[in-house]
Design a protein around this motif. Sequence first.
Motif, PDB file in Angstrom:
ATOM      1  N   ARG A 103       0.810  -1.214   0.000  1.00 52.63           N
ATOM      2  CA  ARG A 103       0.000   0.000   0.000  1.00 52.63           C
ATOM      3  C   ARG A 103       0.848   1.270   0.000  1.00 52.63           C
ATOM      4  O   ARG A 103       0.304   2.376   0.056  1.00 52.63           O
ATOM      5  N   ARG A 104       2.167   1.104  -0.051  1.00 54.85           N
ATOM      6  CA  ARG A 104       3.077   2.254  -0.097  1.00 54.85           C
ATOM      7  C   ARG A 104       3.494   2.547  -1.534  1.00 54.85           C
ATOM      8  O   ARG A 104       3.445   1.674  -2.406  1.00 54.85           O
ATOM      9  N   ASP A 127       4.301   0.059  10.110  1.00 56.56           N
ATOM     10  CA  ASP A 127       3.558  -0.297   8.895  1.00 56.56           C
ATOM     11  C   ASP A 127       2.648  -1.492   9.149  1.00 56.56           C
ATOM     12  O   ASP A 127       1.475  -1.502   8.727  1.00 56.56           O
ATOM     13  N   VAL A 131      -2.156  -2.244   9.355  1.00 54.19           N
ATOM     14  CA  VAL A 131      -3.065  -3.159   8.647  1.00 54.19           C
ATOM     15  C   VAL A 131      -3.454  -4.342   9.527  1.00 54.19           C
ATOM     16  O   VAL A 131      -4.054  -5.302   9.038  1.00 54.19           O
ATOM     17  N   LEU A 246      -4.683  -8.328  -1.522  1.00 56.68           N
ATOM     18  CA  LEU A 246      -3.801  -7.845  -2.590  1.00 56.68           C
ATOM     19  C   LEU A 246      -4.442  -7.987  -3.964  1.00 56.68           C
ATOM     20  O   LEU A 246      -4.193  -7.177  -4.860  1.00 56.68           O
ATOM     21  N   GLY A 543      -1.644  -5.758  -8.085  1.00 59.31           N
ATOM     22  CA  GLY A 543      -1.041  -4.938  -7.058  1.00 59.31           C
ATOM     23  C   GLY A 543       0.437  -4.695  -7.227  1.00 59.31           C
ATOM     24  O   GLY A 543       1.061  -4.085  -6.387  1.00 59.31           O
TER      25      GLY A 543
END
Length: 743
Positions: A103-104, A127, A131, A246, A543
């Motif tokens: 997600r970065r 990080d 999540v 993902l 992704g």
Amino acid sequence: MPQQSSAQVTAAEISRIAGVTRATVSNWRRRYDDFPEPSGGVESSPLYDLEAVRAWLASRGYASAASPAEELRTTLRLSAHGTGDGEDGGTADLLLLVLAAARRTPDQLTAAARLPDTDLAVRAERDAAGVADAVPGGGGVRFADTDAAVLRALYVCVRDEGGQATLGVLAERELEDSAASGAYRTPAPLADLLARLLPGAPARVLDPACGSGALLEAAARRGAAELYGQDVLPVQARRSAVGLLLTAPPGTTVSVRAADSLRADAFPDLAADAVLCNPPFGDRDWGYDELAYDPRWAYGVPARAESELAWVQHSLAHLTPGGHAALLLPPATAGRASGRRVRAELVRSGALRAVVALPVGASVPFHIGLQIWILQRPEPGGPEHKSVLFVDTAESSAADARTDARTGPRTRGGSRSASLDWARITGQALDAWHAFAADPDAFEDEPGVARAVDVVDLLDETVDLTPTRLVRASRADVDPAKLAAEADATRRSLVKAAKSLGRAAGYDDWDAAGGSAREWRTATAADLARGGALTLLRTTPEGSRGRGDDDGIGKGGHGAGAARPVFTGSDISRGSGPTGDPATVRTDTAPVIAVGDVLVRAVASGGGGAMALVVGEAEAGALLGPHVHLFRPDPARLDAWFLAGFLGAEDNIAGASTGSTVLNVSPGRLRVPLLPLEEQRRYGEAFRRVHELRAEAQRATRLAEETARLLSGGLTGGQLLPSSREAAAGTAAVRGRGGDSPH
């Protein structure tokens, strides 16, 4: 500069990092005085400082041979105690970090990888915490300074190859750690088949034994908007949740829990539109004693040895009325005496709609032919189901499957499954099921493949639901004239193929090398890509963020249409055209193959078949499928057939393969001799002839098997009779040798 964690590597590790053989590393040690001195180990098995080795390799242009995925594999192998201290060990914590890293942005991942070790561990914890709520057991992740090498490699792998590729690397280690529990991934073609057997477009799908999430991923590709999964292994539940988050389209609801579905159902009130399940087989400790009076056993209490029938009824209990379930089960479930009463009730009530037999090698355990049971929860006042469909997809590929089960690699990665003709298997199963589901009363049997059997004919003293037995019983309905014509046409095709094989085998245009074998000066495919001699393409995973142009690796993005077929690894092995399902790739980014491209299977298999293929006019325009590498040579510098011949060579593939449970081919590490174009073309013509020989041999083998099957089936089924001329000739031959008839 960040503080780099120190690690030690063996000579074997150095060969994998550099993309060379062990012998080359030994040669470096003897020839170069500046090669790093051992920093540990013993004389017979020395260890070397990893950073010193990398610096030495970089000074000679070898440092970039390993891809980010291979760097992560190597770093994980060098991690003595794993990473993190969650309840399931380090791999489970890293799975959570993959989701966070995916997600970065690439810039954020680059910045994280450059942090000093202490700051990197703090960043990774932060990080992962972001999540934690999305993944079962996601709390309490802790990373230390000593984990920095793994964390750094993970961030880089996600940045350059995407979250799914990184998840795959972690899964290799995870499945090794879980081998005793029987954890394995359902092969993608089989997962897609099960999902496509569900009628309509179910929105809410449950997998009560989700494992790695392959079945739910397949359901998401078919449009499911709500995905529910449960698995008894916490690390598997976490992996499934991460993989689904993902890959699933935005807006998809993903809910995965870690617990035993039979003993501790995490979704007791869930009424799903459909259930997909590949449950554990042969489990005698499934809860028979404590669950004897469970309300789920509406069709009878399963015997202690019938855990599979417990999963069948658990799945039916979670369906809305009229909803469907597709379960992968061992063949013993269809005929074991202890399950007769439950099977009878499933048939009598109309809950069992179809049983599909699969070839040997379709999934673990590879040595038996599994079955798919299609069930439907009866609707109050709904239509009465008077028959059950039986499909046998196994027969025509039985010989190939048996060969593959004997010779294929002992892996859990599905490489044996990849060698099957999934296009044929899927087509037979779907065609028969769709026709039967549309109008069971009007269904026409296909002798030897599909048959609808009346319920009253199944409710005998055994209630044996084995498709092979029931489908083959319909052979008596075959028209003798039609079978004779089909057998003759196949035989004639075999004769033509045998002549073509003879011509191909007549090629002898080669000379023995004088004195000793020729030695090559070679370059890696990654080096050739950087120099512009070829381009490496791959199918972009969900992704993923493709890496930059500096490494010579290209991305998709050719505007491929959804109607295009997909080229798979099994297509290369069989030498067939593209047969893959477009639903297995991102059709908006998957590369479109062109004439002269060279395709190489990404998973090495011991089951035979070609490893590389040159694309011709007939194959051009298809999409590049998963687990296939595409090499696009500059025709002014590289001959395509020359390139394919050396890329697919057995020694070359072995030297570029990594992994233990799955043998993955690293494309950038494959080596190619540096020869003038004119000499390349001479080799290319020789390799083209070899390819023709293999293709003609495969074609003749398939036709021989089909001819033998038709003739044998016709003789035993009564449609074909031995010729009186042949019988007379045989008798005369025996008498000519002085033989007497036995009495």
